[in-house]
Design a protein around this motif. Structure first.
Motif, PDB file in Angstrom:
ATOM      1  N   THR A  66      -6.670 -48.025 -27.394  1.00 51.64           N
ATOM      2  CA  THR A  66      -6.077 -47.533 -28.636  1.00 51.64           C
ATOM      3  C   THR A  66      -6.831 -48.101 -29.835  1.00 51.64           C
ATOM      4  O   THR A  66      -7.421 -49.180 -29.780  1.00 51.64           O
ATOM      5  N   LEU A  67      -6.768 -47.350 -30.924  1.00 49.94           N
ATOM      6  CA  LEU A  67      -7.399 -47.751 -32.179  1.00 49.94           C
ATOM      7  C   LEU A  67      -6.391 -48.444 -33.087  1.00 49.94           C
ATOM      8  O   LEU A  67      -6.540 -49.603 -33.441  1.00 49.94           O
ATOM      9  N   ARG A  68      -5.354 -47.740 -33.450  1.00 56.51           N
ATOM     10  CA  ARG A  68      -4.365 -48.307 -34.374  1.00 56.51           C
ATOM     11  C   ARG A  68      -3.643 -49.511 -33.772  1.00 56.51           C
ATOM     12  O   ARG A  68      -3.452 -50.533 -34.436  1.00 56.51           O
ATOM     13  N   ALA A  69      -3.225 -49.407 -32.512  1.00 57.94           N
ATOM     14  CA  ALA A  69      -2.473 -50.492 -31.880  1.00 57.94           C
ATOM     15  C   ALA A  69      -3.373 -51.647 -31.443  1.00 57.94           C
ATOM     16  O   ALA A  69      -2.869 -52.714 -31.079  1.00 57.94           O
ATOM     17  N   LYS A  70      -4.697 -51.443 -31.431  1.00 60.30           N
ATOM     18  CA  LYS A  70      -5.677 -52.485 -31.080  1.00 60.30           C
ATOM     19  C   LYS A  70      -5.335 -53.136 -29.743  1.00 60.30           C
ATOM     20  O   LYS A  70      -5.400 -54.356 -29.580  1.00 60.30           O
ATOM     21  N   ASN A  82       6.233 -37.641  -7.943  1.00 60.51           N
ATOM     22  CA  ASN A  82       6.597 -36.635  -8.953  1.00 60.51           C
ATOM     23  C   ASN A  82       5.744 -36.710 -10.222  1.00 60.51           C
ATOM     24  O   ASN A  82       5.979 -35.975 -11.171  1.00 60.51           O
ATOM     25  N   LEU A  83       4.763 -37.633 -10.242  1.00 60.43           N
ATOM     26  CA  LEU A  83       3.804 -37.757 -11.347  1.00 60.43           C
ATOM     27  C   LEU A  83       4.482 -38.011 -12.692  1.00 60.43           C
ATOM     28  O   LEU A  83       4.038 -37.538 -13.734  1.00 60.43           O
ATOM     29  N   SER A  84       5.567 -38.769 -12.665  1.00 65.20           N
ATOM     30  CA  SER A  84       6.246 -39.186 -13.894  1.00 65.20           C
ATOM     31  C   SER A  84       5.838 -40.620 -14.235  1.00 65.20           C
ATOM     32  O   SER A  84       5.475 -41.410 -13.355  1.00 65.20           O
ATOM     33  N   VAL A  85       5.902 -40.952 -15.531  1.00 67.61           N
ATOM     34  CA  VAL A  85       5.560 -42.299 -15.970  1.00 67.61           C
ATOM     35  C   VAL A  85       6.709 -43.250 -15.617  1.00 67.61           C
ATOM     36  O   VAL A  85       7.864 -43.005 -15.966  1.00 67.61           O
ATOM     37  N   GLN A  86       6.375 -44.351 -14.924  1.00 63.98           N
ATOM     38  CA  GLN A  86       7.400 -45.323 -14.552  1.00 63.98           C
ATOM     39  C   GLN A  86       7.378 -46.565 -15.434  1.00 63.98           C
ATOM     40  O   GLN A  86       8.410 -47.189 -15.663  1.00 63.98           O
ATOM     41  N   ASN A  87       6.201 -46.948 -15.913  1.00 61.31           N
ATOM     42  CA  ASN A  87       6.109 -48.173 -16.689  1.00 61.31           C
ATOM     43  C   ASN A  87       4.860 -48.136 -17.557  1.00 61.31           C
ATOM     44  O   ASN A  87       3.827 -47.611 -17.143  1.00 61.31           O
ATOM     45  N   ILE A  88       4.966 -48.678 -18.783  1.00 56.29           N
ATOM     46  CA  ILE A  88       3.814 -48.835 -19.675  1.00 56.29           C
ATOM     47  C   ILE A  88       3.821 -50.267 -20.196  1.00 56.29           C
ATOM     48  O   ILE A  88       4.847 -50.754 -20.677  1.00 56.29           O
ATOM     49  N   GLN A  89       2.681 -50.930 -20.065  1.00 57.88           N
ATOM     50  CA  GLN A  89       2.557 -52.303 -20.549  1.00 57.88           C
ATOM     51  C   GLN A  89       1.440 -52.381 -21.573  1.00 57.88           C
ATOM     52  O   GLN A  89       0.324 -51.914 -21.337  1.00 57.88           O
ATOM     53  N   GLN A  90       1.723 -52.960 -22.729  1.00 57.65           N
ATOM     54  CA  GLN A  90       0.753 -53.120 -23.809  1.00 57.65           C
ATOM     55  C   GLN A  90       0.145 -54.511 -23.756  1.00 57.65           C
ATOM     56  O   GLN A  90       0.859 -55.513 -23.676  1.00 57.65           O
ATOM     57  N   ILE A  91      -1.190 -54.565 -23.811  1.00 56.06           N
ATOM     58  CA  ILE A  91      -1.916 -55.832 -23.839  1.00 56.06           C
ATOM     59  C   ILE A  91      -2.717 -55.874 -25.134  1.00 56.06           C
ATOM     60  O   ILE A  91      -3.691 -55.139 -25.297  1.00 56.06           O
ATOM     61  N   PHE A  92      -2.295 -56.695 -26.070  1.00 58.83           N
ATOM     62  CA  PHE A  92      -2.912 -56.742 -27.398  1.00 58.83           C
ATOM     63  C   PHE A  92      -4.267 -57.433 -27.313  1.00 58.83           C
ATOM     64  O   PHE A  92      -4.397 -58.536 -26.802  1.00 58.83           O
TER      65      PHE A  92
END
Length: 283
Positions: free
Chosen positions: A214-218, A229-239
């Motif tokens: 990402t650009l804005r979130a850096k 079912n190809l659904s999103v289960q989890n998203i983790q952000q690493i700054f």
């Protein structure tokens, strides 16, 4: 591709602003797009340009590069326009095309600015910039309409003259519509998309493991997707603290891994750099 190098280049000729696909090895211009219909409302950063190779075909994203231009924005829904599409080109056609004679087909449409694309288990995923809010993770399927500009989870910009901040949400039926599997509000400014390195994939063996920049979130984000079912289960952000642009790729346009390490480009005002990242510790 087969010892040939290719590029997408933006061009201007008289009052015509367009882009070209060029074979750099043979110095041939293979394709010129149509002229954009609004010479003032253009942001060529929105051309997209993500590419993958699957079987004997190349899939290339072409955004609708508008800067508050309704005329350019609406090209994404026009089958007669190359803008706002993911196009499919056979390797044979790409390598054998003569000047201005490249044949392609529209694989999907209704895209704003898809800057990342990856194939995992014959599934194509993309990351796409929304307007003000509404960045998307999409599962790309043939002949599907991804809605832009008829529908978005983002809104119209409010800091440009004449803009309203109103929603793009459209309540009527959209033919062949397929919504995102995840949408970010507010925007994180998504860029490149990749499969995870082996050590991270092995830590999550029951999921499809993706990561994107990402650009804005850096930040680098790790996305876990349900294989069934190809659904999103989890998203983790690493700054990371840098504007992250591209994953380094190999000759097959796949992320280059040095064992479990990978390389990404970071851009900034006079501060561009290449970073080497490795996942060492997990939960």
């Amino acid at each position: 591709i087969d010892k040939n190098d290719f590029a997408i280049v933006s061009n201007k000729k008289e009052d015509c602003i367009f882009f070209s696909i060029i074979n750099l090895t043979s110095s041939k211009i293979l394709l010129d797009s149509e002229c954009l219909p609004d010479n003032k409302g253009i942001d060529l950063n929105g051309v997209g340009g993500a590419v993958i190779i699957l079987d004997e075909n190349i899939y290339l994203s072409v955004g609708a590069p508008e800067n508050q231009s309704e005329k350019i924005r609406n090209l994404a829904q026009l089958k007669s326009s190359i803008f706002g599409k993911i196009i499919k080109i056979s390797k044979k056609n790409l390598l054998n095309s003569k000047e201005h004679d490249l044949k392609y087909s529209i694989f999907s449409y209704g895209h704003r600015n898809p800057q990342g694309m990856v194939e995992v288990n014959n599934n194509i995923f993309s990351t796409e910039h929304g307007p003000m809010g509404g960045d998307e993770i999409n599962l790309i399927q043939a002949n599907k309409n991804y809605g832009w500009p008829l529908k978005s989870y983002g809104v119209r910009y409010i800091f440009f003259k004449g803009d309203t901040g109103k929603s793009f949400k459209y309540n009527k039926k959209i033919d062949n519509y397929k919504g995102p599997i995840y949408s970010f509000v507010p925007s994180v400014a998504v860029s490149s998309l990749s499969e995870c390195p082996k050590n991270l994939k092995n830590y999550y063996p029951e999921n499809i493991c993706l990561m994107f920049l990402t650009l804005r979130a850096k930040s680098l984000f790790v996305v876990l997707i349900n294989e069934e079912n190809l659904s999103v289960q989890n998203i983790q952000q690493i700054f990371i603290g840098e504007r992250l642009r591209h994953f380094a790729v190999n000759s097959k346009i796949k992320t280059f891994f040095d064992d479990n390490s990978f390389f990404i480009s970071a851009d900034g005002q006079g501060n561009a750099k290449i970073l080497k990242l490795t996942f060492l510790n997990f939960r």
